[in-house]
Design a protein around this motif. Structure first.
Motif, PDB file in Angstrom:
ATOM      1  N   LYS A 184      12.609  44.556  31.847  1.00 29.59           N
ATOM      2  CA  LYS A 184      11.840  43.319  31.695  1.00 29.59           C
ATOM      3  C   LYS A 184      10.990  43.450  30.436  1.00 29.59           C
ATOM      4  CE  LYS A 184       9.028  39.740  32.888  1.00 29.59           C
ATOM      5  NZ  LYS A 184       8.013  39.857  33.944  1.00 29.59           N
ATOM      6  N   ILE A 185      10.949  42.398  29.649  1.00 31.02           N
ATOM      7  CA  ILE A 185      10.006  42.292  28.537  1.00 31.02           C
ATOM      8  C   ILE A 185       8.900  41.341  28.970  1.00 31.02           C
ATOM      9  CG2 ILE A 185       9.648  41.589  26.141  1.00 31.02           C
ATOM     10  CD1 ILE A 185      11.374  44.059  26.338  1.00 31.02           C
ATOM     11  N   ALA A 186       7.669  41.806  28.952  1.00 29.07           N
ATOM     12  CA  ALA A 186       6.541  40.979  29.388  1.00 29.07           C
ATOM     13  C   ALA A 186       6.241  39.891  28.371  1.00 29.07           C
ATOM     14  CB  ALA A 186       5.306  41.862  29.591  1.00 29.07           C
ATOM     15  N   SER A 187       5.614  38.823  28.850  1.00 27.59           N
ATOM     16  CA  SER A 187       5.282  37.697  27.968  1.00 27.59           C
ATOM     17  C   SER A 187       4.463  38.127  26.761  1.00 27.59           C
ATOM     18  CB  SER A 187       4.501  36.637  28.745  1.00 27.59           C
ATOM     19  OG  SER A 187       5.317  35.967  29.678  1.00 27.59           O
ATOM     20  N   PHE A 188       3.519  39.031  26.969  1.00 23.85           N
ATOM     21  CA  PHE A 188       2.646  39.440  25.881  1.00 23.85           C
ATOM     22  C   PHE A 188       3.400  40.237  24.816  1.00 23.85           C
ATOM     23  CE2 PHE A 188      -0.058  38.561  29.463  1.00 23.85           C
ATOM     24  CZ  PHE A 188      -1.159  37.934  28.910  1.00 23.85           C
ATOM     25  N   SER A 207      10.445  37.470  29.436  1.00 25.04           N
ATOM     26  CA  SER A 207       9.432  36.503  29.850  1.00 25.04           C
ATOM     27  C   SER A 207       8.873  35.791  28.617  1.00 25.04           C
ATOM     28  CB  SER A 207       8.320  37.215  30.614  1.00 25.04           C
ATOM     29  OG  SER A 207       7.573  36.309  31.385  1.00 25.04           O
ATOM     30  N   THR A 208       8.702  34.482  28.723  1.00 21.70           N
ATOM     31  CA  THR A 208       8.399  33.674  27.535  1.00 21.70           C
ATOM     32  C   THR A 208       7.023  33.025  27.578  1.00 21.70           C
ATOM     33  OG1 THR A 208       9.413  31.694  28.491  1.00 21.70           O
ATOM     34  CG2 THR A 208      10.850  33.171  27.225  1.00 21.70           C
ATOM     35  N   GLY A 209       6.129  33.506  28.434  1.00 23.71           N
ATOM     36  CA  GLY A 209       4.804  32.920  28.511  1.00 23.71           C
ATOM     37  C   GLY A 209       4.098  32.915  27.165  1.00 23.71           C
ATOM     38  N   MET A 210       3.451  31.821  26.848  1.00 22.47           N
ATOM     39  CA  MET A 210       2.702  31.606  25.597  1.00 22.47           C
ATOM     40  C   MET A 210       3.611  31.390  24.396  1.00 22.47           C
ATOM     41  SD  MET A 210      -0.294  34.480  26.017  1.00 22.47           S
ATOM     42  CE  MET A 210       0.906  35.797  26.273  1.00 22.47           C
ATOM     43  N   GLY A 211       4.910  31.566  24.578  1.00 27.68           N
ATOM     44  CA  GLY A 211       5.809  31.553  23.436  1.00 27.68           C
ATOM     45  C   GLY A 211       6.098  30.162  22.904  1.00 27.68           C
ATOM     46  N   SER A 212       6.023  30.016  21.593  1.00 27.38           N
ATOM     47  CA  SER A 212       6.532  28.805  20.953  1.00 27.38           C
ATOM     48  C   SER A 212       8.048  28.890  20.941  1.00 27.38           C
ATOM     49  CB  SER A 212       6.007  28.701  19.523  1.00 27.38           C
ATOM     50  OG  SER A 212       6.572  29.738  18.720  1.00 27.38           O
ATOM     51  N   LEU A 213       8.700  27.776  20.676  1.00 25.77           N
ATOM     52  CA  LEU A 213      10.159  27.787  20.600  1.00 25.77           C
ATOM     53  C   LEU A 213      10.616  28.755  19.514  1.00 25.77           C
ATOM     54  CD1 LEU A 213      12.896  26.749  21.526  1.00 25.77           C
ATOM     55  CD2 LEU A 213      12.609  24.785  19.984  1.00 25.77           C
ATOM     56  N   GLY A 214       9.908  28.787  18.397  1.00 30.56           N
ATOM     57  CA  GLY A 214      10.267  29.687  17.317  1.00 30.56           C
ATOM     58  C   GLY A 214      10.126  31.149  17.707  1.00 30.56           C
ATOM     59  N   GLU A 215       9.069  31.479  18.453  1.00 25.89           N
ATOM     60  CA  GLU A 215       8.878  32.863  18.896  1.00 25.89           C
ATOM     61  C   GLU A 215       9.945  33.290  19.886  1.00 25.89           C
ATOM     62  OE1 GLU A 215       3.997  33.165  18.377  1.00 25.89           O
ATOM     63  OE2 GLU A 215       4.871  32.398  20.239  1.00 25.89           O
ATOM     64  N   ILE A 216      10.303  32.361  20.775  1.00 30.45           N
ATOM     65  CA  ILE A 216      11.379  32.659  21.725  1.00 30.45           C
ATOM     66  C   ILE A 216      12.695  32.860  20.981  1.00 30.45           C
ATOM     67  CG2 ILE A 216      12.721  31.764  23.676  1.00 30.45           C
ATOM     68  CD1 ILE A 216      10.119  30.213  24.474  1.00 30.45           C
ATOM     69  N   GLU A 217      12.945  32.019  20.006  1.00 34.03           N
ATOM     70  CA  GLU A 217      14.168  32.151  19.215  1.00 34.03           C
ATOM     71  C   GLU A 217      14.205  33.488  18.475  1.00 34.03           C
ATOM     72  OE1 GLU A 217      16.887  29.400  16.252  1.00 34.03           O
ATOM     73  OE2 GLU A 217      14.716  29.088  16.280  1.00 34.03           O
ATOM     74  N   ASP A 218      13.072  33.912  17.934  1.00 34.20           N
ATOM     75  CA  ASP A 218      13.004  35.216  17.260  1.00 34.20           C
ATOM     76  C   ASP A 218      13.380  36.347  18.222  1.00 34.20           C
ATOM     77  OD1 ASP A 218      12.204  34.077  14.875  1.00 34.20           O
ATOM     78  OD2 ASP A 218      10.072  34.539  15.153  1.00 34.20           O
ATOM     79  N   ALA A 219      12.854  36.274  19.440  1.00 37.19           N
ATOM     80  CA  ALA A 219      13.129  37.323  20.433  1.00 37.19           C
ATOM     81  C   ALA A 219      14.595  37.307  20.855  1.00 37.19           C
ATOM     82  CB  ALA A 219      12.217  37.136  21.646  1.00 37.19           C
ATOM     83  N   VAL A 220      15.126  36.108  21.072  1.00 30.57           N
ATOM     84  CA  VAL A 220      16.545  35.977  21.434  1.00 30.57           C
ATOM     85  C   VAL A 220      17.430  36.530  20.320  1.00 30.57           C
ATOM     86  CG1 VAL A 220      18.409  34.299  21.817  1.00 30.57           C
ATOM     87  CG2 VAL A 220      16.236  34.067  23.053  1.00 30.57           C
ATOM     88  N   ASN A 221      17.096  36.194  19.108  1.00 32.97           N
ATOM     89  CA  ASN A 221      17.889  36.696  17.972  1.00 32.97           C
ATOM     90  C   ASN A 221      17.818  38.213  17.873  1.00 32.97           C
ATOM     91  OD1 ASN A 221      18.666  34.115  17.275  1.00 32.97           O
ATOM     92  ND2 ASN A 221      17.088  33.855  15.707  1.00 32.97           N
TER      93      ASN A 221
END
Length: 340
Positions: free
Chosen positions: A122-126, A147-161
């Motif tokens: 698991k990767i925590a939101s923080f 976990s995507t808490g607090m994440g903007s769409l761009g930050e989530i995309e960065d993590a997914v990439n």
């Protein structure tokens, strides 16, 4: 864990700090989670020194929320799960048949979890913005709950990439409101649905709210994973107790989720087995007056009424004006053999 092939929602009991410094209590939590219907129990792998530094200036003090006034280093010292416990806890979980995994917070914790044979992460939101950590976890080729808490769409995309750069497609995005406890009004579960559409992967909910409304709603919206903090008793003092479910509450949530899954069911048209006896109370075409052979069928002597033993109502206009081929008594369901 293959969330792409599971037929049921995967339900995680997050132990976090609820062991309150006792390995015996940690083992008791594992057993209680199993009895409450959890598929998995999760811990966290860090020490105060792997998360922060021992510093008492203003930057390292929490200004609001349930941990207001706490120093980060001291808080993590109260909450962490000693690493020497973790192989023993994993063995305990395996012994009773419940999955076991953890959230790492740096490379050293990933290496440790690899050594003890944890099968997913698991990767925590923080840590959503800790791209080097995410890449390192993804490089292990194991499933990841992100976990995507607090994440903007761009930050989530960065993590997914970051995950996909390591040729890892085994991940699930968890919607999360990173507040403790979270309030229902800010869960915004529509975001979970949108993430599934955008990234084309399973989604779920890491839920810090009280009660099970959010979890059950998420399941109805297509969640594959539900994670909830789990404790034996909220009266056992520790940093996470106030927003954790006790065993009875967790069991009730699991039952509600399983009931919701059955209610969602599958795409099916037509009459169900439960509805078979009710079918007869549909409307159909009946003779409502005695009709003699050779008499014309009209709106006065044939009508669409309940029950459903006669012709379907869609044939009503077809039989009006036709001639009765025999005598028909009032209360007889009409069929085509009765008319010329």
């Amino acid at each position: 864990m293959n969330l792409y092939k599971r037929s049921q929602v995967y339900i995680i009991a997050e132990m976090s700090a609820n062991h309150a410094g006792s390995i015996a209590r940690a083992k008791e939590i594992i057993h209680a989670a199993k009895e409450a219907g959890a598929d998995c129990v999760k811990i966290q792998t860090y020490t105060p020194d792997t998360l922060t530094i021992d510093c008492d200036n203003e930057y390292f003090h929490i200004r609001n929320g349930i941990w207001e006034g706490e120093n980060l280093y001291q808080l993590y010292g109260k909450a962490f799960t000693p690493w020497e416990w973790q192989p023993e806890l994993k063995t305990e979980a395996e012994k009773i048949g419940i999955d076991f995994f953890s959230t790492p917070f740096d490379r050293s914790s990933v290496d440790f979890l690899e050594e003890i044979g944890v099968e997913f992460y698991k990767i925590a939101s923080f840590e959503l913005v800790d791209i080097p950590l995410i890449e390192y976890v993804a490089s292990k080729g194991k499933p990841i709950l992100l976990s995507t808490g607090m994440g903007s769409l761009g930050e989530i995309e960065d993590a997914v990439n970051a995950i996909r750069r390591k040729n890892n497609e085994q991940f699930v995005l968890l919607r999360c409101a990173s507040a403790y406890p979270a309030i229902t009004d800010e869960m915004n579960l529509a975001t979970m649905v949108n993430m599934k559409e955008i990234f084309g992967v399973p989604v779920g909910l890491s839920d810090h709210s009280m009660g099970s409304v959010g979890a059950v709603t998420a399941v109805a919206l297509g969640a594959s994973v539900i994670e909830k903090h789990f404790c034996l008793d909220r009266m056992i003092d520790n940093p996470d107790a106030s927003f954790s479910m006790n065993p009875d509450e967790f069991k009730r949530m699991v039952l509600d989720i399983r009931q919701a899954e059955r209610a969602i069911g599958r795409v099916k048209y037509g009459i169900s087995s439960q509805e078979a006896d009710s079918r007869i109370f549909r409307k159909s075409v009946f003779c409502v007056r005695d009709i003699g052979k050779g008499e014309i069928l009209t709106e006065e002597n044939v009508k669409i009424i309940r029950p459903g033993y006669g012709l379907q109502p869609k044939f009503y206009q077809d039989i009006l004006g036709r001639i009765a081929s025999r005598d028909i008594k009032k209360g007889t369901p009409l069929d085509f053999f009765m008319v010329e």
